[in-house]
Scaffold this motif. Structure first.
Motif, PDB file in Angstrom:
ATOM      1  N   ASN A 149      -2.197  61.452  74.814  1.00 23.04           N
ATOM      2  CA  ASN A 149      -1.600  60.643  75.888  1.00 23.04           C
ATOM      3  C   ASN A 149      -0.086  60.546  75.778  1.00 23.04           C
ATOM      4  O   ASN A 149       0.538  59.626  76.307  1.00 23.04           O
ATOM      5  CB  ASN A 149      -2.201  59.234  75.889  1.00 23.04           C
ATOM      6  CG  ASN A 149      -3.695  59.295  76.089  1.00 23.04           C
ATOM      7  OD1 ASN A 149      -4.192  60.094  76.886  1.00 23.04           O
ATOM      8  ND2 ASN A 149      -4.429  58.492  75.316  1.00 23.04           N
ATOM      9  N   GLY A 150       0.494  61.466  75.050  1.00 17.13           N
ATOM     10  CA  GLY A 150       1.951  61.435  74.911  1.00 17.13           C
ATOM     11  C   GLY A 150       2.391  60.612  73.712  1.00 17.13           C
ATOM     12  O   GLY A 150       1.569  60.135  72.921  1.00 17.13           O
ATOM     13  N   LEU A 151       3.716  60.427  73.633  1.00 18.73           N
ATOM     14  CA  LEU A 151       4.305  59.910  72.411  1.00 18.73           C
ATOM     15  C   LEU A 151       5.623  59.234  72.767  1.00 18.73           C
ATOM     16  O   LEU A 151       6.291  59.643  73.713  1.00 18.73           O
ATOM     17  CB  LEU A 151       4.559  61.126  71.503  1.00 18.73           C
ATOM     18  CG  LEU A 151       5.179  60.990  70.142  1.00 18.73           C
ATOM     19  CD1 LEU A 151       4.218  60.256  69.214  1.00 18.73           C
ATOM     20  CD2 LEU A 151       5.443  62.395  69.575  1.00 18.73           C
ATOM     21  N   SER A 152       5.983  58.181  72.015  1.00 10.97           N
ATOM     22  CA  SER A 152       7.295  57.557  72.215  1.00 10.97           C
ATOM     23  C   SER A 152       8.123  57.733  70.953  1.00 10.97           C
ATOM     24  O   SER A 152       7.633  57.459  69.855  1.00 10.97           O
ATOM     25  CB  SER A 152       7.131  56.056  72.488  1.00 10.97           C
ATOM     26  OG  SER A 152       6.612  55.876  73.770  1.00 10.97           O
ATOM     27  N   VAL A 153       9.349  58.202  71.115  1.00  8.61           N
ATOM     28  CA  VAL A 153      10.232  58.382  69.952  1.00  8.61           C
ATOM     29  C   VAL A 153      11.613  57.817  70.272  1.00  8.61           C
ATOM     30  O   VAL A 153      11.975  57.640  71.431  1.00  8.61           O
ATOM     31  CB  VAL A 153      10.368  59.873  69.567  1.00  8.61           C
ATOM     32  CG1 VAL A 153       9.048  60.435  69.083  1.00  8.61           C
ATOM     33  CG2 VAL A 153      10.902  60.690  70.734  1.00  8.61           C
ATOM     34  N   THR A 154      12.353  57.518  69.207  1.00  9.92           N
ATOM     35  CA  THR A 154      13.736  57.045  69.379  1.00  9.92           C
ATOM     36  C   THR A 154      14.679  58.136  68.905  1.00  9.92           C
ATOM     37  O   THR A 154      14.494  58.697  67.827  1.00  9.92           O
ATOM     38  CB  THR A 154      13.960  55.763  68.564  1.00  9.92           C
ATOM     39  OG1 THR A 154      13.064  54.779  69.054  1.00  9.92           O
ATOM     40  CG2 THR A 154      15.389  55.274  68.710  1.00  9.92           C
ATOM     41  N   PHE A 155      15.675  58.455  69.735  1.00  9.45           N
ATOM     42  CA  PHE A 155      16.635  59.504  69.403  1.00  9.45           C
ATOM     43  C   PHE A 155      17.994  58.861  69.132  1.00  9.45           C
ATOM     44  O   PHE A 155      18.488  58.056  69.921  1.00  9.45           O
ATOM     45  CB  PHE A 155      16.739  60.494  70.566  1.00  9.45           C
ATOM     46  CG  PHE A 155      17.720  61.597  70.323  1.00  9.45           C
ATOM     47  CD1 PHE A 155      17.416  62.651  69.470  1.00  9.45           C
ATOM     48  CD2 PHE A 155      18.960  61.586  70.949  1.00  9.45           C
ATOM     49  CE1 PHE A 155      18.317  63.668  69.240  1.00  9.45           C
ATOM     50  CE2 PHE A 155      19.878  62.607  70.720  1.00  9.45           C
ATOM     51  CZ  PHE A 155      19.553  63.646  69.866  1.00  9.45           C
ATOM     52  N   THR A 156      18.612  59.212  68.000  1.00  9.88           N
ATOM     53  CA  THR A 156      19.903  58.623  67.641  1.00  9.88           C
ATOM     54  C   THR A 156      21.031  59.596  67.956  1.00  9.88           C
ATOM     55  O   THR A 156      21.004  60.744  67.510  1.00  9.88           O
ATOM     56  CB  THR A 156      19.931  58.290  66.139  1.00  9.88           C
ATOM     57  OG1 THR A 156      18.792  57.502  65.837  1.00  9.88           O
ATOM     58  CG2 THR A 156      21.188  57.536  65.782  1.00  9.88           C
ATOM     59  N   SER A 157      21.996  59.126  68.745  1.00  3.49           N
ATOM     60  CA  SER A 157      23.149  59.978  69.029  1.00  3.49           C
ATOM     61  C   SER A 157      24.415  59.234  68.627  1.00  3.49           C
ATOM     62  O   SER A 157      24.413  58.018  68.487  1.00  3.49           O
ATOM     63  CB  SER A 157      23.202  60.344  70.512  1.00  3.49           C
ATOM     64  OG  SER A 157      23.502  59.202  71.273  1.00  3.49           O
ATOM     65  N   GLY A 186      25.640  63.631  75.663  1.00  5.47           N
ATOM     66  CA  GLY A 186      25.118  64.518  76.707  1.00  5.47           C
ATOM     67  C   GLY A 186      23.750  65.062  76.318  1.00  5.47           C
ATOM     68  O   GLY A 186      22.821  65.096  77.132  1.00  5.47           O
ATOM     69  N   ILE A 187      23.641  65.474  75.062  1.00  5.08           N
ATOM     70  CA  ILE A 187      22.363  66.017  74.589  1.00  5.08           C
ATOM     71  C   ILE A 187      21.264  64.964  74.732  1.00  5.08           C
ATOM     72  O   ILE A 187      20.156  65.257  75.188  1.00  5.08           O
ATOM     73  CB  ILE A 187      22.495  66.497  73.133  1.00  5.08           C
ATOM     74  CG1 ILE A 187      23.311  67.778  73.113  1.00  5.08           C
ATOM     75  CG2 ILE A 187      21.124  66.719  72.497  1.00  5.08           C
ATOM     76  CD1 ILE A 187      23.730  68.221  71.744  1.00  5.08           C
ATOM     77  N   ALA A 188      21.584  63.725  74.367  1.00  5.27           N
ATOM     78  CA  ALA A 188      20.583  62.653  74.441  1.00  5.27           C
ATOM     79  C   ALA A 188      20.030  62.522  75.860  1.00  5.27           C
ATOM     80  O   ALA A 188      18.815  62.401  76.057  1.00  5.27           O
ATOM     81  CB  ALA A 188      21.202  61.333  73.986  1.00  5.27           C
ATOM     82  N   VAL A 189      20.919  62.598  76.842  1.00  4.55           N
ATOM     83  CA  VAL A 189      20.491  62.420  78.235  1.00  4.55           C
ATOM     84  C   VAL A 189      19.559  63.547  78.679  1.00  4.55           C
ATOM     85  O   VAL A 189      18.478  63.319  79.228  1.00  4.55           O
ATOM     86  CB  VAL A 189      21.736  62.348  79.152  1.00  4.55           C
ATOM     87  CG1 VAL A 189      21.330  62.382  80.611  1.00  4.55           C
ATOM     88  CG2 VAL A 189      22.536  61.097  78.838  1.00  4.55           C
ATOM     89  N   TRP A 190      19.973  64.799  78.418  1.00  2.00           N
ATOM     90  CA  TRP A 190      19.164  65.939  78.853  1.00  2.00           C
ATOM     91  C   TRP A 190      17.871  66.032  78.054  1.00  2.00           C
ATOM     92  O   TRP A 190      16.840  66.468  78.566  1.00  2.00           O
ATOM     93  CB  TRP A 190      19.967  67.237  78.758  1.00  2.00           C
ATOM     94  CG  TRP A 190      21.064  67.262  79.775  1.00  2.00           C
ATOM     95  CD1 TRP A 190      22.396  67.134  79.537  1.00  2.00           C
ATOM     96  CD2 TRP A 190      20.925  67.350  81.199  1.00  2.00           C
ATOM     97  NE1 TRP A 190      23.103  67.145  80.716  1.00  2.00           N
ATOM     98  CE2 TRP A 190      22.224  67.280  81.758  1.00  2.00           C
ATOM     99  CE3 TRP A 190      19.825  67.475  82.054  1.00  2.00           C
ATOM    100  CZ2 TRP A 190      22.454  67.340  83.127  1.00  2.00           C
ATOM    101  CZ3 TRP A 190      20.059  67.543  83.424  1.00  2.00           C
ATOM    102  CH2 TRP A 190      21.359  67.478  83.948  1.00  2.00           C
ATOM    103  N   LEU A 191      17.933  65.646  76.806  1.00  4.42           N
ATOM    104  CA  LEU A 191      16.731  65.687  75.970  1.00  4.42           C
ATOM    105  C   LEU A 191      15.694  64.703  76.513  1.00  4.42           C
ATOM    106  O   LEU A 191      14.506  65.000  76.569  1.00  4.42           O
ATOM    107  CB  LEU A 191      17.110  65.322  74.533  1.00  4.42           C
ATOM    108  CG  LEU A 191      16.013  65.525  73.506  1.00  4.42           C
ATOM    109  CD1 LEU A 191      15.734  67.012  73.314  1.00  4.42           C
ATOM    110  CD2 LEU A 191      16.404  64.900  72.161  1.00  4.42           C
TER     111      LEU A 191
END
Lengths: 536, 317
Positions: free
Chosen positions: A377-385, A394-399
């Motif tokens: 059912n998908g996954l939630s992750v936190t990305f640190t920029s 910019g990478i964070a937004v497109w990712l």
């Protein structure tokens, strides 16, 4: 009251007229004469101690231009006519000649005759010995790197005569010359540095942090440094080679990129550094400006902490690697000034291969892998920029939009530079963008050791027994065939296991006025050398 | 105050050693650097050492510039002081008469125009105004020199006496450099003054309206004293007190350094110094800056109190 109003209006008009009353010649004039370069840079330099320097670009650029070392990269002409310093071919610099003897267990270096430091003191074998004694006594970064190449201690460096020095190499290896061709091995003037060595500071670190006077051996000397304002190089009259063609190089600190752009376009500076990528694209159409683009070996990747769920699951890492919008990021964030990274060993480094890189942006495949990993059912992750890095933001937004298509919800966590660096170095970051690693030594095992095995810099805690074993076995070896096979095997494992998300290798972009020539690129350290530059 | 600053700078995430050591340093090398900079000692020992230094006028050594913080402040402070003072002078010369003028002409087009100007000064972001003015005045019209700091890149600064480029070059009788320094000031001074005119004009207007409505002014007027003299001699002096307070607030604020203006004009001032110190975890520099800002505020408000007492005899008692 009317008369007061009139008087005030008149006063304002006169004041404004006075403000605008500038002699026409003083504005928009070219930056200095043909023997002076004016460069707009984004920030100041910091700690100039060659063996324990801070790692910011202008500190290292200064060290590279004002110091010399024994061995350097060989200048070669590329098929397109561009001169580069070949990262895999070496020549003597302060050394007139060098040779390996005893099956690679000794390196004998013969110095050029009549070498002098910038104050006229002789640069001889005693100075070389002093430099390496200090380097090992200080035991900082350069000492660790030198030991890595199996030159292990002070006793390994011997003076044979005034012009000859011998280095003992405990195990023959391919790292020695690459390690010696950089600022950490700058030969220092004992007569200048020794008086600053004290019981509290035996390496004279405090003095060398902000001084080079009298101990320079490169084509330039550091003429002045006004912190926060500017620093200036002047031609070193005691340099052994032909004198630099540009007599003075003035680095003006202009923190805002749009101000630097305006200064370059108006001709008030000869070179503007670190412009916004979009502005660099626009400058390609400006007939008065040259935009140089050089491919680098800088490795920019997304780190996924292999010790922390869900990234300890190979299938989750692979799913993210299949969901990442690679081309969108290169096109929109890097505006084309980058090429895809397809392996942990970057293109341009010996033994690089892209044959194991199968990833492309395929959300369906990513979803299937997630289901296999136990996340149907998908996954939630936190990305640190990094908040202070436009590229990272910019990478964070497109990712986020890319991964959403594969059912992965990304929360963006922005961190300030200092906090980000601290967390990165503690290996605490879970899912993040590493803005770029450059291995000065163009050697795959040196590179893989730092990023996949070392205590400091295996930021993603990636560990694979076979990879570790292959790195350890081949790090110190001269068997090129075995090394190539091992490197390919590591690239296969790390790519298939999605050790990182391989993003791109950014270009080094240098924007100059059309009048500037003699730009030479050094892929090994990506530092600009002003020695070769000319100005019409 | 010093304790608060000391603790606050140290609880920020990250460490100055990260900047100094570079990525490849081992934990041993980090430890060695921590020892070298005295950061391995317990916090209270570091604080006592810091206080001991303060008593001797030693603010410590900046991790980033490797120079004594006191020397850094001494070189960055005059840059901000010069920029801010010229901007305040311009703002007072323009803002106070503008406020008085619109109070006297209350409700007329003059009043409305002044109010529009004041709102614009407050509402337009200073970085936007700077960028537009740099684009037009420097890039398009060539009216002002490049926004490259206090002097053009190849000009040798005059020997430092006051740290004010204009004053020092005049003392050195170097008129060419004086001209260069003055021209470099034009645009950043104009931008800062625009931001400062708005609050000054508004306070001057309100305060003047109050005073003009007061009985003693009406009485003075009924005595047949000319209106202009009533406004500029009797009313203005009474209306100046709130203006003076506003002046102190704006001046103190600007002396803390405007990061945006200093960044856009490559001005080596306090704002940028503080920004770099805080973002680089440069503890001694950040502490030094906060101490400096506190002292500046205190001095300005003491000066304002003295001026108020001169203007208003009632305060003296």
């Amino acid at each position: 009251m009317r008369s007061f109003g009139l008087r005030l209006a008149l006063a304002v008009v006169l004041a404004l007229a006075g403000l605008g009353g500038i002699p026409a010649g003083s504005v928009g004039a070219p930056a200095g004469g043909s023997d002076t370069l004016v460069i707009a840079v984004s920030r100041d330099m910091q700690n100039l101690d060659p063996t324990n320097a801070s790692s910011d670009s202008f500190t290292l650029e200064t060290l590279t231009n004002v110091y010399s070392w024994l061995i350097d990269y060989k200048l070669v002409k590329q098929p397109n006519g561009q001169m580069i310093g070949d990262p895999n071919a070496f020549v003597g610099n302060l050394a007139e000649a060098y040779r390996f003897t005893d099956g690679g267990r000794k390196l004998v270096v013969t110095l050029r005759r009549g070498l002098e430091f910038s104050n006229g003191d002789p640069l001889d074998a005693a100075a070389v010995k002093f430099t390496y004694d200090r380097l090992f006594d200080q035991n900082a970064t350069t000492a660790a790197l030198t030991r890595m190449a199996k030159i292990t201690d002070k006793g390994s460096v011997k003076v044979l005569d005034d012009h000859t020095v011998e280095f003992d190499i405990a195990d023959p290896n391919t790292l020695v010359l690459g390690n010696m061709s950089q600022y950490g091995h700058a030969i220092l003037n004992p007569r200048v540095v020794r008086p600053h060595m004290t019981a509290d500071d035996p390496a004279a670190h405090e003095w060398l942090k902000s001084n080079t006077k009298g101990t320079e051996s490169g084509p330039y000397l550091l003429e002045s440094w006004e912190p926060g304002v500017q620093f200036t190089f002047a031609r070193n009259p005691h340099y052994w080679g032909p004198p630099a063609r540009i007599a003075r190089v003035v680095f003006r600190i202009v923190p805002d990129p749009s101000t630097r752009l305006a200064l370059l376009k108006s001709g008030n500076v000869d070179i503007a550094r670190d412009l916004a990528p979009l502005d660099e694209v626009e400058l390609m159409h400006d007939p008065s400006v040259t935009v140089y683009r050089f491919p680098t070996r800088i490795t920019s990747f997304l780190g996924m902490n292999a010790k922390v769920p869900p990234f300890n699951n190979v299938k989750v890492r692979q799913a993210i690697a299949w969901a990442t919008p690679y081309n969108t990021i290169i096109r929109n964030v890097m505006v084309g000034f980058a090429r895809p990274l397809t392996s942990p060993v970057p293109s341009g480094m010996p033994t690089h291969t892209d044959q194991y890189f199968a990833y492309r942006t395929d959300p369906a495949k990513a979803k299937a892998l997630l289901a296999e990993a136990g996340y149907p059912n998908g996954l939630s992750v936190t990305f640190t920029s990094r908040a202070d890095l436009a590229e990272s933001k910019g990478i964070a937004v497109w990712l986020r939009s890319g991964l959403a298509q594969a059912g992965i919800t990304v929360t963006i966590n922005e961190m300030q530079g200092a906090a980000f660096t601290a967390a990165l170095q503690r290996h605490d970051l879970v899912f993040f963008h590493h803005p770029g690693w450059n291995s000065i030594n163009n050697d795959p095992f040196y590179h893989l050791y730092w990023l996949m095995q070392s205590a400091c810099c295996d930021y993603t805690n990636y560990a694979n027994a076979t990879v570790n074993d292959l790195i350890t076995k081949n790090m110190i070896s001269t068997d090129l065939k075995a090394r190539a096979a091992a490197s390919r095997r590591i690239q296969q494992i790390a790519t298939e296991e999605a050790a990182w998300v391989f993003l791109y290798q950014p270009d080094l972009v240098l924007t100059t006025r059309k009048t500037i020539g003699g730009v030479v690129f050094y892929p090994a350290d990506v530092r600009v050398r002003y020695y070769y530059m000319t100005k019409e | 105050m010093t304790l608060l600053t000391f603790v606050l700078t140290r609880v920020l995430p990250g460490s100055p050693i990260d900047e100094i050591a570079g990525p490849m340093a081992t934990s041993q090398q980090r430890q060695a650097l921590m020892r070298h900079y005295g950061l391995d000692r317990p916090l209270w020992t570091q604080y006592v050492a810091y206080l001991g230094g303060l008593a001797r006028g030693d603010l410590g050594t900046s991790f980033v510039t490797s120079r004594p913080v006191a020397a850094d402040l001494a070189s960055f402070f005059p840059a901000t002081m010069e920029l801010t003072t010229w901007a305040m002078l311009l703002a007072v010369v323009v803002g106070v008469p503008l406020g008085v003028w619109s109070a006297v002409h209350r409700g007329t087009w003059i009043d409305h125009a002044t109010r529009v100007l004041a709102v614009a000064g407050l509402a337009l972001p200073v970085f936007w105004v700077s960028l537009v003015l740099i684009y037009l005045c420097f890039y398009v019209w060539h009216l002002v020199p490049p926004p490259i700091g206090r002097l053009p890149a190849l000009v040798t600064p005059p020997p430092p006496v006051t740290g004010w480029m204009v004053v020092d070059s005049a003392l050195a009788r170097n008129w060419a450099v004086l001209g260069d320094a003055a021209r470099q000031l034009i645009l950043p001074v104009a931008v800062l003054a625009l931001a400062a005119v708005a609050p000054l004009a508004r306070v001057a207007r309100t305060s003047m309206l109050d005073v003009l409505g007061a009985e003693h002014i009406r009485a003075t007027r009924s005595l047949g004293i000319p209106w202009r003299r009533v406004v500029w001699t009797y009313a203005l002096r009474n209306a100046m007190l709130p203006v003076l307070t506003m002046l102190a607030i704006v001046y103190g604020y600007l002396l803390g350094g405007s990061v945006l203006v200093e960044t856009l004009f490559a001005w080596p001032g306090m704002g940028r110094y503080a920004f770099n110190a805080i973002s680089g975890n440069d503890y001694p520099a950040a502490q030094g800056f906060i101490l400096y800002a506190t002292v500046v505020y205190l001095v300005i408000f003491i000066v304002v109190d003295v001026c108020s007492a001169i203007l208003d005899p009632r305060i003296r008692t």
